[in-house]
Every structure is written in structure tokens, then in C-alpha cells.
Design a protein around this motif. Structure first.
Motif, PDB file in Angstrom:
ATOM      1  N   TRP A 129       0.796  -1.286   0.196  1.00  0.00           N
ATOM      2  CA  TRP A 129      -0.024  -0.074  -0.100  1.00  0.00           C
ATOM      3  C   TRP A 129       0.872   1.301   0.062  1.00  0.00           C
ATOM      4  CZ3 TRP A 129      -0.678   4.483   2.812  1.00  0.00           C
ATOM      5  CH2 TRP A 129      -1.728   5.229   2.313  1.00  0.00           C
ATOM      6  N   GLU A 130       2.121   1.182   0.787  1.00  0.00           N
ATOM      7  CA  GLU A 130       2.700   2.426   0.910  1.00  0.00           C
ATOM      8  C   GLU A 130       3.507   2.833  -0.486  1.00  0.00           C
ATOM      9  OE1 GLU A 130       6.806   3.363   2.986  1.00  0.00           O
ATOM     10  OE2 GLU A 130       5.838   2.346   4.151  1.00  0.00           O
ATOM     11  N   GLN A 132       2.342   1.642  -3.420  1.00  0.00           N
ATOM     12  CA  GLN A 132       1.184   2.128  -4.319  1.00  0.00           C
ATOM     13  C   GLN A 132       1.063   3.755  -4.184  1.00  0.00           C
ATOM     14  OE1 GLN A 132      -1.670  -0.918  -4.227  1.00  0.00           O
ATOM     15  NE2 GLN A 132      -0.959  -1.576  -6.253  1.00  0.00           N
ATOM     16  N   HIS A 133       0.962   3.913  -2.909  1.00  0.00           N
ATOM     17  CA  HIS A 133       0.670   5.285  -2.757  1.00  0.00           C
ATOM     18  C   HIS A 133       1.512   6.467  -3.494  1.00  0.00           C
ATOM     19  CE1 HIS A 133      -1.225   9.052  -0.800  1.00  0.00           C
ATOM     20  NE2 HIS A 133      -0.020   9.134  -0.202  1.00  0.00           N
ATOM     21  N   GLU A 136       1.017   6.307  -6.936  1.00  0.00           N
ATOM     22  CA  GLU A 136      -0.327   7.183  -7.285  1.00  0.00           C
ATOM     23  C   GLU A 136       0.046   8.551  -7.435  1.00  0.00           C
ATOM     24  OE1 GLU A 136      -4.217   8.227  -4.859  1.00  0.00           O
ATOM     25  OE2 GLU A 136      -3.846   6.060  -4.958  1.00  0.00           O
ATOM     26  N   GLU A 137       0.655   8.983  -6.124  1.00  0.00           N
ATOM     27  CA  GLU A 137       1.130  10.404  -6.259  1.00  0.00           C
ATOM     28  C   GLU A 137       2.199  10.800  -7.365  1.00  0.00           C
ATOM     29  OE1 GLU A 137       3.125  11.307  -2.502  1.00  0.00           O
ATOM     30  OE2 GLU A 137       1.001  11.468  -1.648  1.00  0.00           O
ATOM     31  N   ARG A 156      -6.445  12.644  -9.227  1.00  0.00           N
ATOM     32  CA  ARG A 156      -6.126  11.471  -8.195  1.00  0.00           C
ATOM     33  C   ARG A 156      -7.036  10.334  -8.396  1.00  0.00           C
ATOM     34  NH1 ARG A 156      -2.711  13.568  -4.205  1.00  0.00           N
ATOM     35  NH2 ARG A 156      -2.888  15.791  -4.148  1.00  0.00           N
ATOM     36  N   ALA A 160      -5.667   6.691  -9.145  1.00  0.00           N
ATOM     37  CA  ALA A 160      -5.765   5.361  -8.508  1.00  0.00           C
ATOM     38  C   ALA A 160      -6.604   4.282  -9.093  1.00  0.00           C
ATOM     39  CB  ALA A 160      -6.477   6.056  -7.293  1.00  0.00           C
TER      40      ALA A 160
END
Length: 195
Positions: A129-130, A132-133, A136-137, A156, A160
Motif C-alpha cells: 500500500w505504501e 502504491q500510494h 499514485e502520487e 487522483r 488510483a
């Protein structure tokens, strides 16, 4: 193993890139032969013919030797090169398609091994998740830069959704043991998303 957006030009940078590649290749080889949890950083360093200190100069943790690649900056540069008037989802689709086709042609096996390790190793999956975040940014920023606007909620959400489609596609590809053609699967995923 990695495909940088621009290859290093100086001798020192090329040597650093080669050392990094060697460490990553040896790590993947060891993870495959003896398992991720059973492999130590010292074993990886010995296999790559470097010191543990050199390992940590290139990768801050054992997890990062699997997670780290130059794909995100490469994809971001491809997104920024897309025409400003192109719809954001279409720009992501085209850039990801182009980038994955290039990566697939040169690094298919390494990509399959790394993705399989991330999905099947609890310590790596927990960090997904970290990572992918951050991706995504990066995608959101590239979309905004391409069109000259500020990253807003719409960009965003599009980034996502595209990342979720890509993750589902990579998971499916690993479940099929890499037998399906990944760029074709990505096209199918984005066609589904576009509906």
C-alpha cells in the motif's frame, strides 16, 4: 534489470547502475532458490561480490531490493510526453502500455519474479500500500504536469483507478504463471476500466 528513463552517462554512474543490477539479480536468484525469509543481506552481498555496506548504499533494506526499480520515473516521463488534450485515462493507458511493452521485452522474467515475491511474501505484501500510494502520487503529478494544472481530486481518482487496474492485471498475470501476454492484459484492463 531496471529500465531507467535515461541511461547513466558517466563511467561512475554506469558502474553504480551495474552494481545495483547485479545485487538485485543475485538477490532474486537467492530468493528463488532458498526463499525470501531464508536469505540474508550478507548472502546477497557475497553472491553479488560486494560488501554488506555496498548493499546498503544501494538498497536501504532487504525489502527494497525487491521493490526498487526505475519503472515509475520512466512511466511518469511517458505520461508527461502524452498530448495535453488527451483524456487523462487514455494518457495513462497509452503511457503504461508503451512502458510495459518496453519493460516486458527486456525484463519480463525479472518482473514476474519480483511481482510474485511481492504478492506471496507477507513482509513485502504489507508494504504494498505504501509503495502504491507513492506511485499514485507520481502518476497524479505526471498527469497534472502534462496538462499544466494542479493535481486535483479528479486526477487522483483517475490515477488510483488506473493503478488498481494495473495491480489487478499484474496479480492475474502472476496467477497465470506469466503465460499470458502482459501488455495485452493491460489493454484489456484499461478497456474494461474505460467502460
Amino acid at each position: 534489470m531496471n529500465r531507467p528513463a535515461t541511461p547513466p552517462t558517466g563511467l561512475r554512474e554506469r558502474k553504480k547502475a551495474q552494481t545495483r543490477r547485479t545485487i538485485q539479480e543475485q538477490a532474486l536468484r537467492l530468493f528463488l532458490s532458498q526463499g525470501y525469509d531464508n536469505t540474508t543481506v550478507d548472502e546477497i552481498a557475497r553472491a553479488a561480490n560486494v560488501s554488506s555496506m555496498t548493499f546498503f548504499r544501494h538498497f536501504p533494506t532487504k525489502e527494497s531490493v525487491v521493490e526498487s526499480d526505475d519503472y515509475d520515473p520512466f512511466i511518469a516521463s511517458l505520461i508527461e510526453q502524452r498530448p495535453p488534450g488527451e483524456a487523462p485515462l487514455s494518457a495513462l493507458h497509452r503511457a503504461l502500455g508503451e512502458g510495459l511493452t518496453a519493460v516486458y521485452a527486456t525484463d519480463r522474467e525479472a518482473l514476474l519474479i519480483r511481482t510474485r515475491l511481492i504478492l506471496r511474501t507477507p513482509a513485502l505484501r504489507a508494504r504494498l500500500w505504501e509503495n502504491q500510494h507513492a506511485t499514485e502520487e507520481l502518476l497524479t503529478g505526471a498527469l497534472a504536469a502534462r496538462s499544466g494544472q494542479e493535481p486535483d481530486l479528479a486526477l487522483r481518482v483517475i490515477a488510483a483507478a488506473a493503478l488498481a487496474a494495473l495491480t489487478a492485471t499484474l496479480t492475474f498475470w502472476v496467477e497465470c504463471d506469466g503465460e499470458a501476454h502482459l501488455p495485452t492484459l493491460v489493454d484489456e484492463a484499461f478497456t474494461t476500466l474505460g467502460r
